[in-house]
Design a protein around this motif. Structure first.
Motif, short mmCIF file in Angstrom:
data_model
loop_
_atom_site.label_atom_id
_atom_site.label_comp_id
_atom_site.label_asym_id
_atom_site.label_seq_id
_atom_site.Cartn_x
_atom_site.Cartn_y
_atom_site.Cartn_z
N THR A 275 13.51 7.37 -5.41
CA THR A 275 14.54 7.56 -4.39
C THR A 275 15.90 7.78 -5.02
N ARG A 276 16.20 7.03 -6.07
CA ARG A 276 17.45 7.25 -6.80
C ARG A 276 17.51 8.68 -7.33
N ALA A 277 16.43 9.13 -7.95
CA ALA A 277 16.41 10.48 -8.51
C ALA A 277 16.58 11.53 -7.41
N LEU A 278 15.97 11.29 -6.25
CA LEU A 278 16.11 12.22 -5.14
C LEU A 278 17.57 12.37 -4.74
N PHE A 279 18.24 11.25 -4.49
CA PHE A 279 19.62 11.34 -4.02
C PHE A 279 20.54 11.86 -5.11
N GLU A 280 20.29 11.53 -6.35
CA GLU A 280 21.11 12.08 -7.42
C GLU A 280 20.93 13.59 -7.51
N SER A 281 19.73 14.09 -7.21
CA SER A 281 19.52 15.54 -7.19
C SER A 281 20.28 16.21 -6.06
N LEU A 282 20.66 15.42 -5.04
CA LEU A 282 21.47 15.93 -3.93
C LEU A 282 22.96 15.71 -4.17
N ASN A 283 23.31 15.39 -5.43
CA ASN A 283 24.71 15.17 -5.85
C ASN A 283 25.33 13.93 -5.21
N CYS A 284 24.50 12.91 -5.01
CA CYS A 284 24.99 11.64 -4.47
C CYS A 284 25.13 10.62 -5.59
N THR A 285 26.17 9.81 -5.49
CA THR A 285 26.28 8.63 -6.33
C THR A 285 25.48 7.51 -5.68
N VAL A 286 24.59 6.88 -6.42
CA VAL A 286 23.69 5.87 -5.87
C VAL A 286 24.17 4.48 -6.28
N ILE A 287 24.30 3.60 -5.29
CA ILE A 287 24.75 2.22 -5.49
C ILE A 287 23.58 1.29 -5.18
N ALA A 288 23.08 0.61 -6.18
CA ALA A 288 21.97 -0.32 -5.96
C ALA A 288 22.51 -1.65 -5.43
N GLN A 289 21.88 -2.16 -4.37
CA GLN A 289 22.35 -3.40 -3.76
C GLN A 289 21.20 -4.03 -2.98
N ASP A 290 21.19 -5.36 -2.89
CA ASP A 290 20.17 -5.98 -2.05
C ASP A 290 20.61 -5.90 -0.59
N ALA A 291 19.64 -6.01 0.31
CA ALA A 291 19.89 -5.75 1.72
C ALA A 291 20.91 -6.71 2.33
N ALA A 292 20.84 -8.00 1.98
CA ALA A 292 21.77 -8.97 2.55
C ALA A 292 23.20 -8.69 2.10
N ALA A 293 23.39 -8.41 0.81
CA ALA A 293 24.72 -8.11 0.30
C ALA A 293 25.26 -6.85 0.95
N ALA B 280 0.80 -1.23 0.00
CA ALA B 280 0.00 0.00 0.00
C ALA B 280 0.84 1.28 0.00
N ILE B 281 1.98 1.26 0.70
CA ILE B 281 2.76 2.49 0.88
C ILE B 281 4.10 2.33 0.18
N PRO B 282 4.42 3.16 -0.81
CA PRO B 282 5.72 3.08 -1.48
C PRO B 282 6.87 3.27 -0.48
N HIS B 283 7.92 2.46 -0.64
CA HIS B 283 9.04 2.57 0.30
C HIS B 283 10.31 1.99 -0.32
N ALA B 284 11.44 2.38 0.26
CA ALA B 284 12.75 1.87 -0.15
C ALA B 284 13.71 2.02 1.03
N PRO C 297 9.22 -0.94 -7.21
CA PRO C 297 10.32 -0.49 -8.06
C PRO C 297 10.25 0.99 -8.42
N GLN C 298 9.05 1.53 -8.56
CA GLN C 298 8.93 2.94 -8.89
C GLN C 298 9.39 3.82 -7.73
N ALA C 299 9.13 3.38 -6.51
CA ALA C 299 9.62 4.13 -5.34
C ALA C 299 11.13 4.13 -5.32
N ALA C 300 11.75 3.02 -5.71
CA ALA C 300 13.21 2.96 -5.77
C ALA C 300 13.75 3.95 -6.80
N GLU C 301 13.09 4.06 -7.94
CA GLU C 301 13.54 5.01 -8.97
C GLU C 301 13.38 6.44 -8.49
#
Length: 252
Positions: A139-157, A101-105, A133-137
């Motif tokens: 979130t990626r766009a948000l952090f990139e707008s803050l001049n962050c490099t975004v590294i996608a990874q699963d939680a266990a890794a 129900a609630i988008p999250h990442a 997946p759309q919430a993840a995208e």
């Protein structure tokens, strides 16, 4: 954009400043901290009013209670992210309490107040929920707008990697700080000065970060045990005057 920030510790405060410097509106609710009057909200509902983003910046052990309290106030207009330094348990909590129900990442900003003050490059690990997946995208766009490099990874890794880096670094630094090492750097050689930032991070920690990265990371205990085994082995070889002490080359 409007951000509802829950938690105003050292990272929450620094992240609020980063968001504001990027032109965003920040509202903060944290009954455990002193929040600037211009940003403080007396209730979670007041912080959430009109917010598009919900940032969980409280210590990891408080996250479940916070989600339980916030869940009735959230809807599909919100995107919820956490900023904890471990990810398996927080990501599982996000899925459990927010579901479809609630988008999250899940996110782990690999920076803090010290690195922000030094103007170092900013990196963020993004652990997407398979449900959103759309919430993840977003979130990626948000952090990139803050001049962050975004590294996608699963939680266990993520947690396995942090056990061998973040957790071990803080473990070593905590021991050095408790020994009084680094109190006087006037004669420290350049090889030791590389540890200065790590020692400063441990000295500035409120306590819950060290506890979280050691106790909440399911792989940290084994990493600490392995480190102690290797330290003991090196120590015994030194006592035995073992000449075969060259550092092995990195694994290919």
């Amino acid at each position: 954009m409007i951000f509802a920030l829950f938690g105003h510790g050292r990272f929450g405060s620094a992240f609020a400043d980063l968001l504001q410097s990027a032109g965003h509106t920040v509202r903060i609710h944290d009954p455990h901290a002193e929040v600037p009057a211009a940003l403080a909200c007396p209730t979670p509902a007041a912080a959430l009013a009109g917010a598009e983003w919900v940032v969980l910046a409280m210590p990891v052990p408080r996250m479940e209670a916070a989600l339980r309290e916030l869940r009735p106030l959230l809807d599909a207009r919100h995107t919820v992210i956490d900023v904890g330094s471990v990810k398996e348990h927080p990501c599982a909590l996000l899925d459990e309490y927010l579901g479809d129900a609630i988008p999250h990442a899940g996110t782990h900003p690999l920076f803090g107040p010290l690195s922000l003050a030094r103007g170092e490059p900013l990196r963020v690990v993004l652990c997407a929920s398979a449900r959103h997946p759309q919430a993840a995208e977003r979130t990626r766009a948000l952090f990139e707008s803050l001049n962050c490099t975004v590294i996608a990874q699963d939680a266990a890794a993520h947690d396995r990697a942090m056990a061998k880096t973040h957790a071990l670094a803080f473990f070593i630094a905590r021991a050095l700080v408790e020994m009084g090492v680094g109190d006087d750097l006037s004669m420290a050689p350049p090889s030791f000065l590389g540890l200065a930032n790590m020692l400063a991070a441990v000295r500035g920690d409120a306590g819950h970060l060290f506890a979280a990265i050691q106790r909440e990371n399911p792989y940290a205990e084994a990493a600490r045990a392995e480190l102690l085994e290797h330290l003991d082995a090196v120590h015994r070889r030194l006592l035995a005057s073992d000449d075969a002490l060259a550092i092995p080359p990195p694994a290919s």
